[in-house]
Design a protein around this motif. Structure first.
Motif: not given
Length: 179
Positions: A2, A105-106, A136-138, A9-10, A133, A39, A6
């Motif tokens: 991580k 992260n993504i 902190d994860v997009e 996340g959205y 989700k 990612s 960041f």
């Protein structure tokens, strides 16, 4: 791994009939890699050796990409077979595992919307992924025919609109541009 810078996340969705949904999602992963973010990309209905697989090998410290199933059944105008459905289910499981691993992260679910449309899985199979989700994860979902249930949960929606395309002149997929 991580990145402490960041925070939030959205949920993003790239949909519509225009070109560029996968390209936008991969571009986001490349941009994030420049910041040190990691990612995970799950590509559904893509077994073809698309050139992004080669490019992203150079960024494998930050970007992991896996493919789960093909789309040959679409061109044959058939329903997906059990083997394709199993591959897609394996992909959903990989998404959940990687999303909850704390390593990424993504998370990008490439062609997830069109996979629902063609019956590889249902929107009810995807909703729990959204609900699980971590903050902190997009999470990025791509594909034509995005169901309303997914659109309602998104924080950002971009619709790629097909205004003019050289396919209309009979030009097929070009290596390095569309594949």
């Amino acid at each position: 791994m991580k990145n402490e810078n960041f925070i939030q996340g959205y949920i993003q969705i790239y949909t519509g009939n225009g070109k560029g949904k996968t390209t936008a999602a991969i571009g986001q992963a490349v941009r994030a890699a420049g910041f040190g973010l990691k990612s995970y990309i799950a590509q559904f209905m893509k077994e073809f050796p698309y050139n992004e697989l080669e490019s992203l090998k150079h960024l494998d410290k930050w970007i992991t990409i896996e493919q789960f199933g093909g789309d040959e059944f679409v061109y044959k105008k058939e329903l997906p077979g059990e083997d394709e459905i199993r591959k897609a289910a394996k992909g959903l499981n990989a998404v959940i595992k990687n999303m909850l691993s704390g390593e990424y992260n993504i998370i990008i679910m490439d062609e997830v919307c069109v996979s629902i449309y063609f019956g590889l899985f249902t929107v009810k199979d995807v909703l729990p992924i959204i609900e699980q989700k971590p903050n902190d994860v997009e999470l990025i979902l791509t594909g034509r025919y995005c169901p309303d249930e997914l659109l309602e949960r998104a924080d950002l929606i971009t619709e790629m609109k097909d205004i003019k395309h050289y396919y209309e002149k009979g030009i097929t997929s070009r290596r390095g541009i569309e594949s």
